[in-house]
Design a protein around this motif. Structure first.
Motif, PDB file in Angstrom:
ATOM      1  N   UNK A 127      35.723 -85.391 -51.447  1.00 43.05           N
ATOM      2  CA  UNK A 127      35.647 -85.280 -52.911  1.00 43.05           C
ATOM      3  C   UNK A 127      37.020 -85.015 -53.521  1.00 43.05           C
ATOM      4  N   UNK A 128      37.842 -84.228 -52.831  1.00 43.22           N
ATOM      5  CA  UNK A 128      39.207 -83.964 -53.301  1.00 43.22           C
ATOM      6  C   UNK A 128      40.025 -85.244 -53.334  1.00 43.22           C
ATOM      7  N   UNK A 129      39.900 -86.044 -52.276  1.00 44.67           N
ATOM      8  CA  UNK A 129      40.622 -87.312 -52.238  1.00 44.67           C
ATOM      9  C   UNK A 129      40.280 -88.177 -53.449  1.00 44.67           C
ATOM     10  N   UNK A 130      38.979 -88.306 -53.710  1.00 44.60           N
ATOM     11  CA  UNK A 130      38.544 -89.187 -54.795  1.00 44.60           C
ATOM     12  C   UNK A 130      38.943 -88.615 -56.151  1.00 44.60           C
ATOM     13  N   UNK A 131      38.959 -87.279 -56.265  1.00 45.33           N
ATOM     14  CA  UNK A 131      39.374 -86.653 -57.527  1.00 45.33           C
ATOM     15  C   UNK A 131      40.828 -86.962 -57.861  1.00 45.33           C
ATOM     16  N   UNK A 173      39.085 -66.652 -59.100  1.00 41.39           N
ATOM     17  CA  UNK A 173      39.412 -66.485 -60.516  1.00 41.39           C
ATOM     18  C   UNK A 173      39.046 -67.743 -61.287  1.00 41.39           C
ATOM     19  N   UNK A 174      39.335 -68.895 -60.713  1.00 40.78           N
ATOM     20  CA  UNK A 174      39.006 -70.173 -61.346  1.00 40.78           C
ATOM     21  C   UNK A 174      37.496 -70.310 -61.527  1.00 40.78           C
ATOM     22  N   UNK A 195      36.505 -76.420 -59.210  1.00 39.09           N
ATOM     23  CA  UNK A 195      37.539 -76.283 -58.174  1.00 39.09           C
ATOM     24  C   UNK A 195      38.225 -77.598 -57.828  1.00 39.09           C
ATOM     25  N   UNK A 196      37.528 -78.736 -57.988  1.00 37.65           N
ATOM     26  CA  UNK A 196      38.141 -80.024 -57.678  1.00 37.65           C
ATOM     27  C   UNK A 196      39.095 -80.448 -58.798  1.00 37.65           C
ATOM     28  N   UNK A 197      38.707 -80.169 -60.007  1.00 35.76           N
ATOM     29  CA  UNK A 197      39.612 -80.394 -61.143  1.00 35.76           C
ATOM     30  C   UNK A 197      40.861 -79.536 -60.998  1.00 35.76           C
ATOM     31  N   UNK A 198      40.661 -78.270 -60.601  1.00 38.12           N
ATOM     32  CA  UNK A 198      41.802 -77.366 -60.441  1.00 38.12           C
ATOM     33  C   UNK A 198      42.715 -77.832 -59.318  1.00 38.12           C
ATOM     34  N   UNK A 238      39.489 -86.407 -63.741  1.00 37.06           N
ATOM     35  CA  UNK A 238      39.475 -86.018 -62.335  1.00 37.06           C
ATOM     36  C   UNK A 238      38.062 -86.005 -61.743  1.00 37.06           C
ATOM     37  N   UNK A 239      37.050 -85.777 -62.588  1.00 37.50           N
ATOM     38  CA  UNK A 239      35.693 -85.528 -62.079  1.00 37.50           C
ATOM     39  C   UNK A 239      34.765 -86.725 -62.168  1.00 37.50           C
TER      40      UNK A 239
END
Length: 444
Positions: free
Chosen positions: A174-178, A363-364, A371-374, A435-436
């Motif tokens: 999911x991070x890769x695709x974001x 915190x986020x 978290x993926x956007x961050x 990003x999402x």
């Protein structure tokens, strides 16, 4: 000693060690060991060793050397040259088209190699001399390559995204695709600024030639050669697309996908470019081993550093102070961005992610940020650090490629691209869907 005083002393000690040239991993390990022994005695030596080795013993870290080997196979082959020539064929006639084609080549090569330094070096070795030969200002020639190289840690497959995923226990696929849409959005912003800069400087392009029959023939031959070069690049792009499909489709784990990708890229480099000799294969293995060991040492030392901060209650104190700030969540995000930006000025992306991501994630989440956007926001902040002093790695790579371009010119040419990245962060804050949207579409 109270946590605030301990934190200040640890920070000063770390800065001093890095200022005298101590490698990041050794600086982190030394200051952690000193802090633990000073606080708890010699018995902490046992926990130091256990913590150092336990963290990097996780199976998920196998993906890191595999993706690095995949990038080394691409970087050591003439893939960058073929990609550069092909894009120059299509974009070279625009005002500033050669610089734009360099950014495009950096974007695609970043997806192939996953490494910012490799992207910067591979495309810069060809692009910078060619741009200067055609009359581009030194600042534009150096800046577009330095900025384009930063895309290597955002456009998948990205080693830094793997480290973030392991550190925060989030989905690497999911991070890769974001990172896909924001990565190409940044590339688009870089191209727009390059076009504006070239227009302001008077416009640059390939000089016009007379249309004699011999020149027509040579142009046709050049087009044919560039098209053949593009065909040689396509199998490598197919491997990257296949890796992403395997990850978001649940076909393979990141480690499995990385292993297959490394084997395929190495095989393609050998077959397509006839790299049958032992020397180029040995070079690929050497570069892969060197970078893998460096990253794993930083990860292990950063884990010990995080353990030391937690043992001294420094982490809890800092996290509590940030969480207790009675401010709007976007003000909180602004504070975090400034913190990441400053950290990126002095530390490499891997060290910043391992040290800060586990602290910042709660915190986020408490502020209702994704978290993926961050992860994308964090990565872009670290990209800025790659082209800003005092430790701007890409600046020094460009300076080594073209030593007759002063570091000041390289820096001044890169700063507008850093502002493009700041604009990219603002756009992501205004439109988180950048990003999402793609991860939600593909993975639900």
């Amino acid at each position: 000693m109270d946590p605030v005083t301990a934190g200040i002393l640890v920070a000063i000690g770390l800065i001093v060690l890095m200022a005298i040239g101590t490698p990041i991993a050794f600086a982190l390990g030394a200051i952690s060991l000193i802090a633990l022994v000073a606080d708890r005695g010699m018995a902490e030596l046992t926990y130091f060793g256990e913590t150092f080795f336990d963290r990097i013993a996780e199976f998920g870290f196998v993906a890191i050397p595999m993706f690095i080997m995949m990038g080394a196979a691409v970087a050591s082959s003439p893939t960058g040259r073929d990609l550069y020539r092909s894009l120059d064929l299509w974009l070279g006639k625009l005002p500033g088209g050669l610089a734009i084609s360099n950014i495009g080549a950096c974007s695609i090569f970043a997806a192939l190699s996953g490494s910012s330094p490799a992207t910067c070096a591979a495309i810069g070795k060809m692009g910078i001399p060619e741009m200067r030969k055609r009359g581009y200002p030194d600042g534009v020639a150096a800046g577009c390559i330095a900025a384009g190289g930063t895309l290597g840690i955002l456009i998948p497959p990205s080693v830094t995204m793997i480290i973030y995923g392991i550190s925060t226990e989030t989905s690497i696929g999911r991070l890769f695709i974001a990172g896909v849409v924001p990565g190409f959005m940044l590339a688009g912003l870089f191209m727009v600024w390059t076009l504006i800069a070239c227009k302001l400087a008077g416009g640059y392009g390939t000089p016009m030639v007379t249309a004699t029959e011999s020149i027509k023939r040579s142009v046709r031959e050049n087009v044919d050669a560039n098209l053949k070069a593009l065909v040689r690049v396509l199998p490598f792009l197919a491997v990257v697309i296949g890796i992403l499909f395997a990850l978001y489709g649940g076909v393979a784990t990141p480690s499995e996908a990385a292993g297959v990708g490394a084997f395929l890229c190495l095989a393609l480099a050998i077959i397509i470019y006839r790299m049958w000799q032992v020397k180029p294969i040995k070079l690929i293995m050497r570069d892969s081993l060197r970078e893998s060991v460096m990253i794993m040492l930083i990860i292990a030392a950063a884990e010990v550093f995080a353990y030391a901060l937690s043992s001294l209650f420094i982490t809890q104190t800092v996290a509590g102070a940030i969480a207790d700030l009675e401010v709007n969540r976007w003000v909180l995000m602004g504070v975090i961005n400034v913190f990441l930006l400053v950290a990126g000025f002095f530390l490499p992306p891997v060290a910043v992610i391992v040290m800060t991501a586990p602290i910042l994630l709660p915190i986020i989440l408490s502020a209702n940020f994704d978290p993926y956007w961050f992860a994308v926001i964090l990565t872009i902040n670290l990209e800025i650090g790659l082209i800003t002093p005092p430790v701007g790695l890409n600046l020094f790579i460009i300076n080594s490629i073209a030593p007759d371009i002063s570091l000041r010119n390289v820096l001044m040419g890169s700063l507008p691209y850093a502002l493009c990245m700041v604009l990219g962060i603002l756009l992501l804050c205004l439109f988180p869907g950048l990003a999402l949207w793609l991860p939600d579409l593909l993975m639900g």
